[in-house]
Scaffold this motif. Structure first.
Motif, PDB file in Angstrom:
ATOM      1  N   SER A  68     103.470 100.520  60.895  1.00  0.00           N
ATOM      2  CA  SER A  68     103.499  99.077  61.100  1.00  0.00           C
ATOM      3  C   SER A  68     102.842  98.754  62.431  1.00  0.00           C
ATOM      4  CB  SER A  68     104.946  98.573  61.115  1.00  0.00           C
ATOM      5  OG  SER A  68     105.010  97.241  61.561  1.00  0.00           O
ATOM      6  N   THR A  69     102.113  97.672  62.469  1.00  0.00           N
ATOM      7  CA  THR A  69     101.632  97.112  63.742  1.00  0.00           C
ATOM      8  C   THR A  69     102.347  95.797  64.000  1.00  0.00           C
ATOM      9  OG1 THR A  69      99.471  98.147  63.517  1.00  0.00           O
ATOM     10  CG2 THR A  69      99.604  96.225  64.978  1.00  0.00           C
ATOM     11  N   THR A  85     104.816  93.896  62.338  1.00  0.00           N
ATOM     12  CA  THR A  85     106.249  93.679  62.214  1.00  0.00           C
ATOM     13  C   THR A  85     107.013  94.362  63.347  1.00  0.00           C
ATOM     14  OG1 THR A  85     105.833  93.761  59.838  1.00  0.00           O
ATOM     15  CG2 THR A  85     108.131  93.767  60.543  1.00  0.00           C
ATOM     16  N   ARG A  94     112.344  99.588  58.518  1.00  0.00           N
ATOM     17  CA  ARG A  94     111.250  99.619  57.536  1.00  0.00           C
ATOM     18  C   ARG A  94     111.238 100.998  56.914  1.00  0.00           C
ATOM     19  NH1 ARG A  94     105.066  97.777  57.939  1.00  0.00           N
ATOM     20  NH2 ARG A  94     106.172  95.822  57.657  1.00  0.00           N
ATOM     21  N   PRO A  99      98.661  88.801  55.070  1.00  0.00           N
ATOM     22  CA  PRO A  99      99.746  89.354  55.895  1.00  0.00           C
ATOM     23  C   PRO A  99      99.285  90.472  56.824  1.00  0.00           C
ATOM     24  CG  PRO A  99      99.881  90.209  53.660  1.00  0.00           C
ATOM     25  CD  PRO A  99      98.786  89.174  53.657  1.00  0.00           C
TER      26      PRO A  99
END
Ligand code: CP
Length: 342
Positions: free
Chosen positions: A49-50, A52, A101, A301
């Motif tokens: 993830s970047t 979030t 996550r 997104p």
């Protein structure tokens, strides 16, 4: 979430956005409120993830919390520890909230259930010894889903709603009726689509999921949206085009199958004949963007696969609100954590 709960959270995000905008001191300290002062929050990211991950960290700090980052790389999950055990150990340290996550659908819910079981009073023969503990965990630890497999990405759905409400002047009541949202791409693999369909329709928008049948099965209608396999046929009806990437890592025949967590995703899949063909029918490029309604916005997104689902000129055009989405993500996550952990 019920529409009333969605509106409550989004209204709180609106308050936080205003505070960030109006408080010059916030630009120096980064702190705009004390709703999470004294709280400790753990970011458990077992999948890349970047946006979030950084967004939750920034949001927590803006409200005064301490945030701890843990990923599968360097954690004891690599030694065989289960996610539930990892979460339980972190909760046992007195952490107030876990943001998780995971690549498996249902992971966040499973952690909630595991922590709830450990908070139950200990009774009977289990509760022996000279020291008597009430429960394995002495205080509650909230869990926020930061994306679980193909299932849900709730804060992404919320920040997408916020972005649409801002663009169409609906921030006063978050009533999206009269708007048509097209979600284009790999719906079957997408947790963003599932959270988006639930949130947009709850607030009154019409949602059309668009893509080839292999990526947009008709059964997705059961979630309350419409389905189209012809982007060009519905393009002129859309106020919002939310473009999703093809999630090769979740496809059979893609890189998916035995990919190590940090290996780059190759771009192949049994679900599409060729990327060139996919782009011909479903990519949002200059010519399609010109056929959009006046005032229509383009969302994504992230991460964007430039040149696949979206061309660079469209991604960087004036219609694109991609970075507004990212910016709103901080306020939405501040609101989510204030309500769940504050
Ligand atoms: N939109 C989104 O979830 O991006 P990241 O995977 O970078 O967090």
């Amino acid at each position: 979430m019920a529409p009333g709960d969605l509106r409550e959270l989004l209204a709180l995000a609106r308050t936080f956005r205003a505070r960030i905008g109006q408080n010059p001191a916030a630009l120096q300290t980064g702190i705009v409120g004390d709703e999470l002062k004294g709280r400790v929050i753990a970011n458990l990211f077992f999948e890349d993830s970047t946006r979030t991950r950084v967004s939750f960290s920034v949001a927590a700090r803006r409200l005064g919390a301490d945030i701890i980052d843990l990923s599968s790389v360097g954690s004891s999950t690599n030694k065989g520890e289960t996610v539930a055990d990892t979460a339980a150990n972190i909760a046992a340290m007195g952490v107030d909230g876990i943001v998780i996550r995971h690549k498996s659908s249902g992971a966040a819910h499973m952690v909630v259930k595991a922590l709830e079981a450990l908070q139950k009073p200990l009774v009977g023969p289990e509760r022996t010894g000279s020291l008597r503990y009430e429960a394995h965990l002495s205080k509650p630890c909230s869990v926020i889903n930061a994306g679980d497999g193909r299932h849900e990405h709730p804060t992404q759905g919320l920040l997408d709603i916020y972005t649409v409400a801002e663009a169409f002047d609906r921030l006063s009541n978050f009533d999206l009726s009269g708007l048509t949202v097209g979600i284009v791409g790999d719906i079957s693999s997408s947790r963003v689509a599932r959270s988006g369909i639930a949130g947009f329709t709850a607030l009154g928008a019409r949602v059309i999921c668009i893509g080839p049948p292999s990526l947009v099965p008709g059964a997705i209608r059961s979630l309350g949206c419409e389905v189209s396999h012809d982007l060009d046929a519905v393009l002129g009806e859309l106020d919002v085009v939310n473009v999703l990437r093809i999630q090769f890592e979740r496809h059979d025949g893609g890189p998916a199958s035995n990919k190590a967590d940090n290996a780059p995703a190759a771009k192949s899949s049994n679900a599409i004949a060729s990327l060139r063909e996919y782009a011909e029918f479903f990519a949002l490029h200059d010519e399609r963007a010109r056929r959009l309604k006046p005032g229509a916005i383009i969302m994504h997104p992230g991460p964007i696969n430039r040149g696949v689902e979206l061309t660079s000129t469209v991604a960087d055009s004036g219609r694109s609100v991609v970075l507004r989405q990212v910016s709103h993500g901080v306020a939405v996550r501040m609101a989510a954590m204030a309500l769940c952990i504050g």
